[in-house]
Design a protein around this motif. Structure first.
Motif, PDB file in Angstrom:
ATOM      1  N   MET A  96       0.840  -1.165   0.000  1.00  0.00           N
ATOM      2  CA  MET A  96       0.000   0.000   0.000  1.00  0.00           C
ATOM      3  C   MET A  96       0.893   1.238   0.000  1.00  0.00           C
ATOM      4  SD  MET A  96      -3.094   0.746   2.612  1.00  0.00           S
ATOM      5  CE  MET A  96      -4.318  -0.482   2.448  1.00  0.00           C
ATOM      6  N   THR A  97       0.510   2.226  -0.767  1.00  0.00           N
ATOM      7  CA  THR A  97       1.310   3.439  -0.805  1.00  0.00           C
ATOM      8  C   THR A  97       1.025   4.298   0.426  1.00  0.00           C
ATOM      9  OG1 THR A  97      -0.351   4.670  -2.038  1.00  0.00           O
ATOM     10  CG2 THR A  97       1.269   3.436  -3.322  1.00  0.00           C
ATOM     11  N   LEU A  98       1.915   5.212   0.675  1.00  0.00           N
ATOM     12  CA  LEU A  98       1.786   6.076   1.849  1.00  0.00           C
ATOM     13  C   LEU A  98       0.552   6.964   1.758  1.00  0.00           C
ATOM     14  CD1 LEU A  98       3.128   6.787   4.499  1.00  0.00           C
ATOM     15  CD2 LEU A  98       4.514   8.457   3.302  1.00  0.00           C
ATOM     16  N   VAL A  99       0.218   7.399   0.545  1.00  0.00           N
ATOM     17  CA  VAL A  99      -0.962   8.247   0.364  1.00  0.00           C
ATOM     18  C   VAL A  99      -2.235   7.478   0.730  1.00  0.00           C
ATOM     19  CG1 VAL A  99      -2.313   9.521  -1.346  1.00  0.00           C
ATOM     20  CG2 VAL A  99       0.173   9.610  -1.412  1.00  0.00           C
ATOM     21  N   ARG A 100      -2.324   6.204   0.316  1.00  0.00           N
ATOM     22  CA  ARG A 100      -3.500   5.397   0.644  1.00  0.00           C
ATOM     23  C   ARG A 100      -3.592   5.132   2.141  1.00  0.00           C
ATOM     24  NH1 ARG A 100      -4.086   0.324  -3.057  1.00  0.00           N
ATOM     25  NH2 ARG A 100      -6.033   0.223  -1.923  1.00  0.00           N
ATOM     26  N   ILE A 101      -2.443   4.946   2.789  1.00  0.00           N
ATOM     27  CA  ILE A 101      -2.433   4.732   4.242  1.00  0.00           C
ATOM     28  C   ILE A 101      -2.982   5.964   4.952  1.00  0.00           C
ATOM     29  CG2 ILE A 101      -0.925   4.454   6.245  1.00  0.00           C
ATOM     30  CD1 ILE A 101       0.869   2.712   4.481  1.00  0.00           C
ATOM     31  N   ILE A 102      -2.521   7.151   4.554  1.00  0.00           N
ATOM     32  CA  ILE A 102      -2.973   8.391   5.195  1.00  0.00           C
ATOM     33  C   ILE A 102      -4.455   8.631   4.924  1.00  0.00           C
ATOM     34  CG2 ILE A 102      -2.693  10.904   5.180  1.00  0.00           C
ATOM     35  CD1 ILE A 102       0.315  10.401   4.744  1.00  0.00           C
ATOM     36  N   LEU A 103      -4.905   8.365   3.689  1.00  0.00           N
ATOM     37  CA  LEU A 103      -6.327   8.550   3.379  1.00  0.00           C
ATOM     38  C   LEU A 103      -7.209   7.611   4.199  1.00  0.00           C
ATOM     39  CD1 LEU A 103      -6.331   9.097  -0.484  1.00  0.00           C
ATOM     40  CD2 LEU A 103      -6.906  10.744   1.297  1.00  0.00           C
ATOM     41  N   ASN A 104      -6.788   6.358   4.346  1.00  0.00           N
ATOM     42  CA  ASN A 104      -7.561   5.420   5.160  1.00  0.00           C
ATOM     43  C   ASN A 104      -7.622   5.861   6.622  1.00  0.00           C
ATOM     44  OD1 ASN A 104      -8.268   3.694   3.090  1.00  0.00           O
ATOM     45  ND2 ASN A 104      -6.464   2.407   3.352  1.00  0.00           N
ATOM     46  N   LEU A 105      -6.524   6.408   7.119  1.00  0.00           N
ATOM     47  CA  LEU A 105      -6.524   6.903   8.497  1.00  0.00           C
ATOM     48  C   LEU A 105      -7.432   8.116   8.659  1.00  0.00           C
ATOM     49  CD1 LEU A 105      -2.735   6.533   9.306  1.00  0.00           C
ATOM     50  CD2 LEU A 105      -4.603   5.230  10.297  1.00  0.00           C
ATOM     51  N   ALA A 153      -8.715   8.250  12.707  1.00  0.00           N
ATOM     52  CA  ALA A 153      -7.795   7.622  13.656  1.00  0.00           C
ATOM     53  C   ALA A 153      -7.102   8.687  14.511  1.00  0.00           C
ATOM     54  CB  ALA A 153      -6.755   6.813  12.894  1.00  0.00           C
ATOM     55  N   PRO A 154      -6.693   8.317  15.718  1.00  0.00           N
ATOM     56  CA  PRO A 154      -5.939   9.257  16.553  1.00  0.00           C
ATOM     57  C   PRO A 154      -4.532   9.500  15.984  1.00  0.00           C
ATOM     58  CG  PRO A 154      -6.146   7.136  17.649  1.00  0.00           C
ATOM     59  CD  PRO A 154      -6.976   7.075  16.415  1.00  0.00           C
ATOM     60  N   LEU A 155      -3.897  10.552  16.479  1.00  0.00           N
ATOM     61  CA  LEU A 155      -2.605  10.977  15.940  1.00  0.00           C
ATOM     62  C   LEU A 155      -1.520   9.915  16.117  1.00  0.00           C
ATOM     63  CD1 LEU A 155      -1.179  13.313  14.563  1.00  0.00           C
ATOM     64  CD2 LEU A 155      -0.626  14.222  16.813  1.00  0.00           C
ATOM     65  N   ASN A 156      -1.523   9.186  17.242  1.00  0.00           N
ATOM     66  CA  ASN A 156      -0.488   8.180  17.446  1.00  0.00           C
ATOM     67  C   ASN A 156      -0.622   7.026  16.452  1.00  0.00           C
ATOM     68  OD1 ASN A 156      -2.757   7.028  18.541  1.00  0.00           O
ATOM     69  ND2 ASN A 156      -1.765   6.355  20.426  1.00  0.00           N
ATOM     70  N   GLN A 157      -1.832   6.763  15.952  1.00  0.00           N
ATOM     71  CA  GLN A 157      -2.007   5.737  14.925  1.00  0.00           C
ATOM     72  C   GLN A 157      -1.368   6.183  13.606  1.00  0.00           C
ATOM     73  OE1 GLN A 157      -3.454   2.844  15.780  1.00  0.00           O
ATOM     74  NE2 GLN A 157      -2.928   1.991  13.794  1.00  0.00           N
ATOM     75  N   TYR A 158      -1.454   7.477  13.304  1.00  0.00           N
ATOM     76  CA  TYR A 158      -0.768   8.022  12.134  1.00  0.00           C
ATOM     77  C   TYR A 158       0.733   7.761  12.244  1.00  0.00           C
ATOM     78  CZ  TYR A 158      -4.699  10.797  10.309  1.00  0.00           C
ATOM     79  OH  TYR A 158      -5.885  11.202   9.757  1.00  0.00           O
ATOM     80  N   TYR A 159       1.297   8.097  13.394  1.00  0.00           N
ATOM     81  CA  TYR A 159       2.732   7.930  13.601  1.00  0.00           C
ATOM     82  C   TYR A 159       3.162   6.465  13.445  1.00  0.00           C
ATOM     83  CZ  TYR A 159       2.791  12.668  15.552  1.00  0.00           C
ATOM     84  OH  TYR A 159       2.678  14.019  15.738  1.00  0.00           O
ATOM     85  N   LEU A 160       2.380   5.552  14.011  1.00  0.00           N
ATOM     86  CA  LEU A 160       2.717   4.133  13.930  1.00  0.00           C
ATOM     87  C   LEU A 160       2.664   3.614  12.493  1.00  0.00           C
ATOM     88  CD1 LEU A 160       0.899   2.703  17.060  1.00  0.00           C
ATOM     89  CD2 LEU A 160       3.347   2.833  16.683  1.00  0.00           C
ATOM     90  N   ASN A 161       1.617   3.951  11.772  1.00  0.00           N
ATOM     91  CA  ASN A 161       1.476   3.448  10.403  1.00  0.00           C
ATOM     92  C   ASN A 161       2.508   4.050   9.460  1.00  0.00           C
ATOM     93  OD1 ASN A 161      -0.594   1.670  10.887  1.00  0.00           O
ATOM     94  ND2 ASN A 161      -2.189   3.171  10.500  1.00  0.00           N
ATOM     95  N   ILE A 162       2.752   5.343   9.566  1.00  0.00           N
ATOM     96  CA  ILE A 162       3.746   5.987   8.697  1.00  0.00           C
ATOM     97  C   ILE A 162       5.142   5.481   9.036  1.00  0.00           C
ATOM     98  CG2 ILE A 162       4.814   8.199   8.130  1.00  0.00           C
ATOM     99  CD1 ILE A 162       2.006   9.451   8.479  1.00  0.00           C
ATOM    100  N   GLY A 163       5.449   5.314  10.327  1.00  0.00           N
ATOM    101  CA  GLY A 163       6.761   4.801  10.729  1.00  0.00           C
ATOM    102  C   GLY A 163       7.004   3.381  10.259  1.00  0.00           C
ATOM    103  N   HIS A 188       5.622   1.941   7.670  1.00  0.00           N
ATOM    104  CA  HIS A 188       5.772   1.980   6.218  1.00  0.00           C
ATOM    105  C   HIS A 188       7.187   2.403   5.824  1.00  0.00           C
ATOM    106  CE1 HIS A 188       4.735   2.626   2.019  1.00  0.00           C
ATOM    107  NE2 HIS A 188       5.321   3.808   2.112  1.00  0.00           N
ATOM    108  N   LEU A 189       7.711   3.425   6.487  1.00  0.00           N
ATOM    109  CA  LEU A 189       9.065   3.901   6.163  1.00  0.00           C
ATOM    110  C   LEU A 189      10.129   2.879   6.543  1.00  0.00           C
ATOM    111  CD1 LEU A 189       8.732   7.649   7.154  1.00  0.00           C
ATOM    112  CD2 LEU A 189       8.761   6.669   4.863  1.00  0.00           C
ATOM    113  N   LEU A 190       9.937   2.143   7.642  1.00  0.00           N
ATOM    114  CA  LEU A 190      10.884   1.098   8.019  1.00  0.00           C
ATOM    115  C   LEU A 190      10.906  -0.023   6.980  1.00  0.00           C
ATOM    116  CD1 LEU A 190      10.445   0.718  11.854  1.00  0.00           C
ATOM    117  CD2 LEU A 190      12.525   1.337  10.635  1.00  0.00           C
ATOM    118  N   LYS A 191       9.737  -0.411   6.493  1.00  0.00           N
ATOM    119  CA  LYS A 191       9.684  -1.460   5.476  1.00  0.00           C
ATOM    120  C   LYS A 191      10.370  -1.021   4.199  1.00  0.00           C
ATOM    121  CE  LYS A 191       5.376  -3.502   7.077  1.00  0.00           C
ATOM    122  NZ  LYS A 191       3.949  -3.675   6.775  1.00  0.00           N
ATOM    123  N   LYS A 192      10.179   0.235   3.811  1.00  0.00           N
ATOM    124  CA  LYS A 192      10.815   0.746   2.596  1.00  0.00           C
ATOM    125  C   LYS A 192      12.328   0.864   2.765  1.00  0.00           C
ATOM    126  CE  LYS A 192       7.669   1.779  -0.443  1.00  0.00           C
ATOM    127  NZ  LYS A 192       7.678   1.211  -1.762  1.00  0.00           N
ATOM    128  N   GLY A 193      12.782   1.267   3.940  1.00  0.00           N
ATOM    129  CA  GLY A 193      14.204   1.495   4.166  1.00  0.00           C
ATOM    130  C   GLY A 193      15.004   0.235   4.442  1.00  0.00           C
TER     131      GLY A 193
END
Length: 84
Positions: A1-10, A15-25, A27-32
């Motif tokens: 899933m792309t980062l844009v789709r993750i943010i749109l679903n949230l 979703a609360p702000l900490n859920q944003y941080y967890l999902n974006i983090g 995603h970036l760990l998997k990519k890196g």
């Protein structure tokens, strides 16, 4: 899933702000990491259509040393030429 789709679903699920941080983090760990679980890392040709391969079985993140490590499992695979 792309980062844009993750943010749109949230945003849609409000979703609360900490859920944003967890999902974006995550995603970036998997990519890196550069590897995926189940990815073939090394292969050695043994005989006709038979290979010894190393497959990634786990990824581990060390946040104190900023390192990504992995575990690999050696397996024997038989490959058809038409499927290769």
């Amino acid at each position: 899933m792309t980062l844009v789709r993750i943010i749109l679903n949230l945003m849609i699920s409000r979703a609360p702000l900490n859920q944003y941080y967890l999902n974006i983090g995550s995603h970036l760990l998997k990519k890196g990491a550069g590897f995926k679980v189940g990815q073939v890392v090394k292969e050695k040709h043994l005989r006709e259509n038979i290979y010894r391969v190393s497959v990634i079985t786990g990824l581990f993140y060390n946040f104190q040393e900023y390192k990504v490590t992995h575990t690999a499992d050696k397996r024997i695979m038989k490959v058809d030429e038409k499927n290769r």
